[in-house]
Motif scaffolding. Structure first.
Motif, PDB file in Angstrom:
ATOM      1  N   ASP A 187      23.988  15.586  12.922  1.00 18.72           N
ATOM      2  CA  ASP A 187      23.033  16.447  12.215  1.00 18.72           C
ATOM      3  C   ASP A 187      22.333  17.391  13.184  1.00 18.72           C
ATOM      4  O   ASP A 187      22.093  18.565  12.863  1.00 18.72           O
ATOM      5  N   LYS A 191      22.649  21.439  12.997  1.00 24.27           N
ATOM      6  CA  LYS A 191      21.441  22.258  12.864  1.00 24.27           C
ATOM      7  C   LYS A 191      21.485  23.455  13.803  1.00 24.27           C
ATOM      8  O   LYS A 191      21.140  24.583  13.416  1.00 24.27           O
ATOM      9  N   ARG A 214      30.767  14.657   7.938  1.00 22.47           N
ATOM     10  CA  ARG A 214      29.361  15.003   7.718  1.00 22.47           C
ATOM     11  C   ARG A 214      28.957  16.199   8.587  1.00 22.47           C
ATOM     12  O   ARG A 214      28.229  17.096   8.125  1.00 22.47           O
ATOM     13  N   TYR A 215      29.419  16.206   9.822  1.00 25.11           N
ATOM     14  CA  TYR A 215      29.105  17.302  10.732  1.00 25.11           C
ATOM     15  C   TYR A 215      29.553  18.632  10.152  1.00 25.11           C
ATOM     16  O   TYR A 215      28.789  19.614  10.111  1.00 25.11           O
ATOM     17  N   GLN A 218      27.366  19.652   7.160  1.00 25.14           N
ATOM     18  CA  GLN A 218      26.035  20.081   7.555  1.00 25.14           C
ATOM     19  C   GLN A 218      26.082  21.397   8.337  1.00 25.14           C
ATOM     20  O   GLN A 218      25.189  22.235   8.216  1.00 25.14           O
ATOM     21  N   HIS A 222      24.001  24.756   7.125  1.00 21.91           N
ATOM     22  CA  HIS A 222      23.014  25.465   7.938  1.00 21.91           C
ATOM     23  C   HIS A 222      23.364  26.941   8.117  1.00 21.91           C
ATOM     24  O   HIS A 222      22.648  27.664   8.821  1.00 21.91           O
TER      25      HIS A 222
END
Length: 365
Positions: A187, A191, A214-215, A218, A222
């Motif tokens: 995360d 970001k 997940r990376y 996310q 972003h």
């Protein structure tokens, strides 16, 4: 695909003979392996960092400085810089120095580390390791990209008008985030639009794939360009022989020795990622990430994992207890018989002319 050699500089005794390698020999061997990796066409050489256990990588910047002096092309990296433990000011100074010495050949990977004994050793609270990581990273980013930095956090003392010297060789060098067990690291990377490298060493691939997926989700959420969401993958050790059966039998004592050393640490069984999930060499080869087998089998395995991870960078590690000439032979066979076959199947923009964020001094094809 791109390829990296990683040495965490473990130094336990030989599992059969009980003999230990002298620290001077072990550390000099790291440098010699990096020189060979450059000659063989590897893209990157990475040095680990740990401050407890049977490991000699407590000063990775010193080792990388020695490698920088002996090489001219290969990228230098870390695996990982345990940023949760470190002062970002010193990190900025130390790594910018290596970046200058290598003339812009540095990219580092950061993380909270996989050694729990490091935190009490250095007087830090392990329950706050992720807080330390996030805060230290955000300060490090500013120190590398700005001058006259003024900043205040929760754990680090305030800074007022600080410019760290030397400055990086050609602007801030790329920072990767090591990913092993927690969503926090991926995360944080997503970001800031940074790449990740999955440990992929001790657990089933599904555990790592969840974090990689997940990376990417996310990263896009972003607002970053998904084409720049580069992913690296580690492995559970590299060993080649003419046949997979020969490789398994020759590597067996080294693998079993490593498992036995892990068991001596008596980690909490609930602590994920501290010991291998694959108790035998057969399990590690059949179901785990170990790159042990014939060159053809290792090619097949890397491509199989790529189908799951879609990774751009493959990192490999050689067992330091093999005779030096045997280590060199494994690395040479990997470069000559495995890398070309994988590259023929997997393309990436990582470190190519299309990769605007790559290290300025990297000159590989």
């Amino acid at each position: 695909m791109r390829f990296q050699v990683l040495d965490i500089v473990f130094n336990p005794p030989h599992p059969v003979t009980g003999e230990a390698i002298a620290p001077a020999d072990r550390l000099n061997r790291v440098v010699e392996t990096a020189v060979l990796a450059e000659q063989l066409g590897f893209d990157s050489f990475s040095v680990g960092e740990r401050h407890a256990g049977e490991v000699l990588s407590s000063a990775p910047t010193v080792i990388l400085g020695a490698i920088a002096a002996r090489t001219s092309r290969i990228l230098l990296s870390t695996g990982v810089t345990v940023l949760s433990l470190l002062d970002p000011i010193r990190v900025a100074e130390d790594f910018a120095t290596i970046d200058q010495l290598s003339r812009g050949r540095l990219e580092v990977a950061i993380g909270k580390g996989n050694e729990v004994a490091q935190y009490p050793l250095l007087g830090l609270d392990i329950t706050k390791q992720y807080e330390y990581l996030e805060e230290n990273y955000e300060l490090l980013r500013r120190l590398l990209s700005e001058e006259e930095v003024t900043w205040e956090g929760r754990h680090h003392f305030p800074v007022d008008g600080v410019t760290t010297l030397p400055r990086p060789f050609a602007g801030p060098f790329r920072i990767w985030h090591g990913s092993a067990t927690s969503a926090f690291a991926v995360d944080l990377a997503a970001k800031w639009g940074d790449p990740i490298i999955s440990a992929n060493a001790l657990q089933p691939r599904e555990n790592y794939k969840v974090l990689i997926d997940r990376y990417r989700e996310q990263y896009a959420a972003h607002g970053h360009d998904p084409a720049k969401a580069f992913v690296g993958s580690g492995s559970g050790g590299l060993f080649l022989a003419d046949t997979t059966e020969q490789a398994i039998e020759q590597y067996r004592p080294f693998y079993e020795g490593a498992v036995a050393r892990q068991d001596l640490r008596a980690h909490d069984p609930a602590a994920v990622g501290k010991v291998t999930s694959f108790r035998t060499i057969e399990e590690a080869v059949d179901r785990g990430p170990a790159l042990v087998g014939s060159p053809e089998r290792v090619v097949e395995k890397i491509l199989d994992y790529h189908a799951s991870f879609g990774h751009d960078l493959q990192s490999v590690s050689i067992n330091h207890l093999l005779a030096p000439e045997h280590q060199d032979d494994v690395l040479r066979r990997f470069a000559e018989e495995v890398i070309p076959a994988v590259k023929a199947e997997v393309k990436t923009d990582l470190w190519s002319a299309a990769d605007a964020g790559r290290a300025a001094g990297f000159t590989a094809a």
